[in-house]
Structures are given as structure tokens and as C-alpha cells.
Scaffold this motif. Structure first.
Motif, PDB file in Angstrom:
ATOM      1  N   VAL A 119       0.842  -1.194   0.000  1.00  0.00           N
ATOM      2  CA  VAL A 119       0.000   0.000   0.000  1.00  0.00           C
ATOM      3  C   VAL A 119       0.879   1.248   0.000  1.00  0.00           C
ATOM      4  O   VAL A 119       0.603   2.219  -0.715  1.00  0.00           O
ATOM      5  N   ALA A 120       1.990   1.228   0.759  1.00  0.00           N
ATOM      6  CA  ALA A 120       2.877   2.398   0.823  1.00  0.00           C
ATOM      7  C   ALA A 120       3.495   2.701  -0.538  1.00  0.00           C
ATOM      8  O   ALA A 120       3.515   3.854  -0.996  1.00  0.00           O
ATOM      9  N   ALA A 121       3.987   1.649  -1.225  1.00  0.00           N
ATOM     10  CA  ALA A 121       4.597   1.858  -2.543  1.00  0.00           C
ATOM     11  C   ALA A 121       3.543   2.316  -3.546  1.00  0.00           C
ATOM     12  O   ALA A 121       3.803   3.161  -4.405  1.00  0.00           O
ATOM     13  N   PHE A 122       2.351   1.760  -3.421  1.00  0.00           N
ATOM     14  CA  PHE A 122       1.248   2.152  -4.304  1.00  0.00           C
ATOM     15  C   PHE A 122       0.910   3.627  -4.119  1.00  0.00           C
ATOM     16  O   PHE A 122       0.700   4.361  -5.082  1.00  0.00           O
ATOM     17  N   ARG A 123       0.870   4.071  -2.853  1.00  0.00           N
ATOM     18  CA  ARG A 123       0.577   5.491  -2.583  1.00  0.00           C
ATOM     19  C   ARG A 123       1.593   6.396  -3.275  1.00  0.00           C
ATOM     20  O   ARG A 123       1.247   7.424  -3.842  1.00  0.00           O
ATOM     21  N   ARG A 124       2.865   5.979  -3.241  1.00  0.00           N
ATOM     22  CA  ARG A 124       3.898   6.802  -3.891  1.00  0.00           C
ATOM     23  C   ARG A 124       3.649   6.888  -5.393  1.00  0.00           C
ATOM     24  O   ARG A 124       3.712   7.959  -5.987  1.00  0.00           O
TER      25      ARG A 124
END
Lengths: 99, 437
Positions: free
Chosen positions: B26-31
Motif C-alpha cells: 500500500v505504501a509503494a502504491f501510494r507513492r
């Protein structure tokens, strides 16, 4: 008429046989109102030409898998070329089957 | 419901997609989504033509962050037909992960470079803002648009997550492979909205052909769910059995025959759940096809005899007649009037016949619906046409310009006259006889 036949690219005899067989199999699977002789092997399979769509693409994948054991894949980088015409599809099947 | 609802209420470390078997957190997706959002124009309407489903997810999140509705035009397969419709929306643009040949709209490429650093915090999304627009018909002329407010999409995703046990705490997270495009309402709800709102990660690669699906099922970890259609399930059953069958199968877009459902359940030892819905209303009910004929509405959905009451949308008319049962379930009685459904698309027979009549040289003509259209996923329409001096190819060429390819007649029989009765009507039996059945 040129008496000398052009040299055929490697594997093209196989490709031609598969091409003829594919015409028959596809006409049967898709109940197309046409004869093998009427199908232009170089015409596009989708859009103009034979006018097939994605439902037909799935049917063709079944035909190819059953008759030749070749699995078509969406992520094949060559897909636009493989599905460009019956001839290119036959060439792909011939190449995959040799492996 | 609240005035604002979060776009992605999930923990940073959870997987939202799988790329080549590797989780996208989810964190990488947000970026990725923040980085794309920063490159989007100030305003517009987005058309997603990405092939990779994780890119479609990034594209949708970025568009929502910028307040741009995403136009659900069916994806790359029908792009040529859909783009002229999209071009009528203000400042429409295309998001793509590969070159788009001859695109009439500006194309913004997802560049694939992984952005560094932290994504800025995301604001919650206004509940009433249109986040997506679905389209129906498409048989002739302009398809009609069905705007989806953000709260309706969120409510639908939560209802589906509840029904299928995909909420946090419902069990292990699910990994979804889908044979339907992310840009069609069913695929959008299951493979874009569910990963954003529930414990779901989606397979990134296209999984259209049986070979794609088998490979994805082998690659994906954990509790794997196959989101599919009767057409694809039939194709899958006729080939090699998956080495790792899915934990559950979901089917929609066309009625799933009980025999096909039973065969899938038996061969894969997995439940087959069927969803009932429409582009206008979204998914509204489900059933386990082998066990029950009646449909159970999703939580929060109420049914009427030919409509659904949907949170965020209100009363939405349906193309089917319903029989309401005392326990809250319902039975489908059949399609209303002249609606035909093919390849997940709907058209009215009246419109199809008008399109046929408009083709140059056609004096009379009619589309014929096969008896097994609702049962046979591969069934196609045919047509009987009076067009002196014209060939079947001429007529097909004319139709191809006017119709979605799914509705093109697979058999087109040219006749001297249609067997119209004294009232000008066409008895179906006479038509089928003419058509050569």
C-alpha cells in the motif's frame, strides 16, 4: 509464371499446413458463414477482415490449444503480430509446436 | 454516510497488487499514485487504457485524487469505438502504460519509474463527487453515461467485501485474478474498488486466455479468487486443470448455467459464486449457483419488481423482471422486452434493427436472437436481410461502422422477402426456418 519457386522460409511448409487446418477449425468453432477458400490468410483477424472480437479470440485460443497444445498468452509481447492475421497465427503455432 | 470517505483505508504494509508474484505494498502504491496525480492536468476526465491492472489501480487513484472522473469504456479491446464518446467529455485524456496508436485524445504515460520518498497524506474524497462513469448500450449511437458518486462506489465495495468475507478480520487476505477488464463495471468493482477498500490484492498481468489464468493461479500466494465469466469458465474447463485451483470463483456478466457451475465446483473443489448486477446499479446480489436459484441482495440493497434501491444512487431500473420472495431474496423472471446481452454488453433489439435498416441498400431486415442466448456463453446473433444487389459482406461492413462488434450477426442470410404476416409482424418460427435452423 516463374518456373523457379521462391525459396520458402524455414518451417513455412508446416505453417502452410497449419494455416489451412486453422481455417477449417476456426470456421467450425465460430460457425462462420464462409469457406476456407474465401478466407484471406493475410487479412486482419480482428476489426475489418474477418471482423472477430475478444469472445472469438477466446474461442481461437481453445482451438489452438486443443489441436496443437499451444497456449496463447496475453502477456506475449508479440501478441499484436500473432493475431495480425491467420498466417501470423499459424506461424506462431508452428514455432511453438516445434519446441 | 459521512461527507468525506477515504480513498485507501488500508495499512501501509499490506499488499494491494501482485506484480510477477511480488507484492506491491500500500505504501509503494501510494507513492506511485501521488507521483502520477502530480503529473495530471488541472481538470479533466480520464480514460484508462492500461494493460497492467496494477497500473489501472494507480491510474484510478491518481484521477480520484485530482477530482477527475474515470470513464469506464471497457479498456483497450474496445478503445477505438469508445474514444469518440470519451472525447465529448471536457478535457478528456488517456492514461496508458504502452503506446496508443492513433489516439484522438492526449495520452499520459505511466512512466514506471518507482518514485522515492514518502507520499504526501491523501485527503478523504467528497462523498458526492463523481469518481467513475459507467456506460451502457453502445449498440448504436452514443452510449448512455451513468455517473458513480464516490459514496456509492465505497458502499458497493463494502457490501461486496462483507458478502464474500474480504474485510479485515474475515480471514487471510485475498489475491484476485480476473478475466474481465478493469474498465467494465464488474471488473472495476472487483479489481479496482475492492483492493482499495478491502483486504484484496489484485494480479497485475492480463489474465484473459486460459493459459494466463493457470499461470496467475500458480503465481499468486494464499487465498486466490478467480473473478470471471461463464464464457471464460467454459474455456478453462475444456483445457488443463489448474495445478493450484482457486479458493473461490466469482462469475458475472451473463447467466451461469447450473451444469457449468457444478462442473467447476467439482473439478476445482471451490465454491462458484454468481453476482447479479448491471452497469447502472453495480453489483446488487449474489448466489451460489449450484445450491440456490434465488438471489440474496447485498447488505444495504433493497429490490423492487424491476429496480434496485442502491445506497448513493437511489432507485435504479433494471433490465430484468424480478419476483420478490418473502425471505428478502428474489428470483429472476427474464429480460424485459427487447434487451439482448452479449460479451457483457447490452443492446436493444429495436436499436439493432434500426441500425440494420440504416445500412445502404437494406430494404428490410431483422436480427434473430438464438434460443440459447441466455444459456450458451458463445451464442451469437444472426440476421435475415432483404438487400437486392448487395452481398452479405456489404451489409456487414455497414453494420461494423454502426455497432459494437459483439452484436454483429454471426450468420447473415440474404433473402428475397421476410415472412411478414398480414400485420407486418414476423413470426419467430418462420424466421428461424428462413435462417436455416
Amino acid at each position: 509464371m516463374n518456373a523457379m519457386a521462391k525459396p520458402l522460409p524455414t518451417g513455412s511448409e508446416d505453417t502452410l499446413a497449419i494455416e489451412e487446418e486453422l481455417k477449417r477449425l476456426i470456421i467450425e468453432a465460430l460457425s462462420l458463414e464462409t469457406t476456407p477458400e474465401e478466407i484471406d490468410a493475410e487479412a486482419p483477424l480482428f476489426g475489418d477482415g474477418l471482423g472477430l472480437d475478444s469472445i472469438d479470440a477466446l474461442e481461437i485460443s481453445l482451438v489452438v490449444s486443443k489441436a496443437y497444445g499451444v497456449q496463447l498468452r496475453s502477456d506475449d509481447a508479440q501478441n499484436h503480430r500473432i493475431f495480425a492475421s491467420l498466417r501470423s497465427l499459424a506461424a506462431h503455432v508452428a514455432a511453438q509446436r516445434l519446441r | 454516510m459521512a461527507d468525506f470517505l477515504p480513498l485507501l483505508p488500508r495499512a501501509a504494509g499490506e499488499a494491494i497488487a501482485f506484480r510477477d508474484g511480488l507484492p506491491l505494498s500500500v505504501a509503494a502504491f501510494r507513492r506511485e499514485a501521488s507521483s502520477l496525480a502530480a503529473r495530471l492536468p488541472a481538470q479533466g476526465h480520464a480514460v484508462d487504457l492500461c494493460a497492467d491492472r496494477s497500473h489501472s489501480l494507480v491510474a484510478f487513484a491518481a484521477a480520484v485524487l485530482r477530482g477527475h472522473p474515470v470513464l469506464l469504456g471497457g479498456g483497450r479491446a474496445g478503445a477505438a469505438q469508445f474514444l469518440p464518446t470519451a472525447a465529448r467529455f471536457p478535457d478528456a485524456y488517456v492514461l496508458a502504460d504502452a503506446p496508443v496508436a492513433g489516439c484522438p485524445l492526449p495520452v499520459i504515460r505511466l512512466d514506471g519509474a518507482p518514485p522515492a520518498g514518502e507520499a504526501p497524506p491523501w485527503p478523504d474524497i467528497p462523498a458526492g463527487r463523481t469518481a467513475a462513469i459507467a456506460f451502457t448500450s453502445g449498440s448504436t449511437g452514443a452510449p448512455s453515461a451513468h455517473p458513480k458518486p464516490w459514496d456509492a462506489l465505497v458502499a458497493a465495495a463494502q457490501a461486496a467485501a462483507t458478502r464474500f468475507g474480504l474485510r479485515e478480520g474475515d480471514g487471510p487476505p485475498a489475491a484476485v485474478a480476473a478475466t474481465v477488464p478493469a474498465q467494465h463495471m464488474y471488473g472495476f468493482e472487483t479489481t479496482i474498488m475492492l483492493p482499495l477498500q478491502a483486504q484484496v490484492a489484485v494480479e497485475a498481468k492480463e489474465t484473459f486466455f486460459p493459459g494466463d489464468v493457470l499461470a496467475a493461479l500458480e503465481r499468486l500466494p494464499g487465498r486466490r479468487i478467480l473473478v470471471s465469466t461463464p464464457l471464460h469458465l467454459r474455456a478453462l474447463l475444456s483445457g488443463d486443470a489448474p495445478a493450484r485451483p482457486p479458493a473461490a470463483v466469482v462469475s458475472a456478466t451473463a447467466p451461469l448455467g447450473r451444469e457449468l457451475a457444478a462442473a467447476v465446483e467439482e473439478r476445482w473443489a471451490a465454491p462458484v459464486l454468481e453476482i447479479y448486477g448491471a452497469s447502472e446499479a453495480g453489483s446488487v446480489a449474489s448466489r451460489r449457483t449450484v445450491e440456490e436459484e434465488a438471489w440474496l441482495p447485498y447488505p444495504g440493497i433493497a429490490m423492487e419488481e424491476a429496480a434496485a434501491l442502491v445506497p448513493g444512487l437511489g432507485r435504479v431500473p433494471l433490465g430484468d423482471a424480478l419476483q420478490l420472495l418473502p425471505d428478502g431474496r428474489f428470483r429472476l423472471l427474464g429480460r424485459i422486452a427487447d434487451i439482448v446481452k452479449l460479451g457483457g454488453k447490452r443492446a436493444s433489439l429495436g436499436e439493432l434493427n434500426r441500425a440494420l435498416a440504416d445500412v445502404e441498400g437494406v430494404q428490410d431486415g431483422v436480427f434473430v436472437v438464438p434460443d440459447d442466448l441466455e444459456r450458451n456463453p458463445a451464442a451469437r446473433l444472426s440476421a435475415v436481410v432483404v438487400a437486392p444487389g448487395r452481398s452479405a459482406e456489404d451489409i456487414l461492413l455497414g453494420l461494423r461502422r454502426r455497432l459494437d462488434p459483439a452484436f454483429l450477426p454471426r450468420r447473415l442470410r440474404l433473402v428475397e422477402a421476410l415472412p411478414r404476416d398480414a400485420l407486418g409482424k414476423l413470426p419467430r418460427r418462420a424466421l428461424l426456418a428462413l435462417e436455416g435452423k
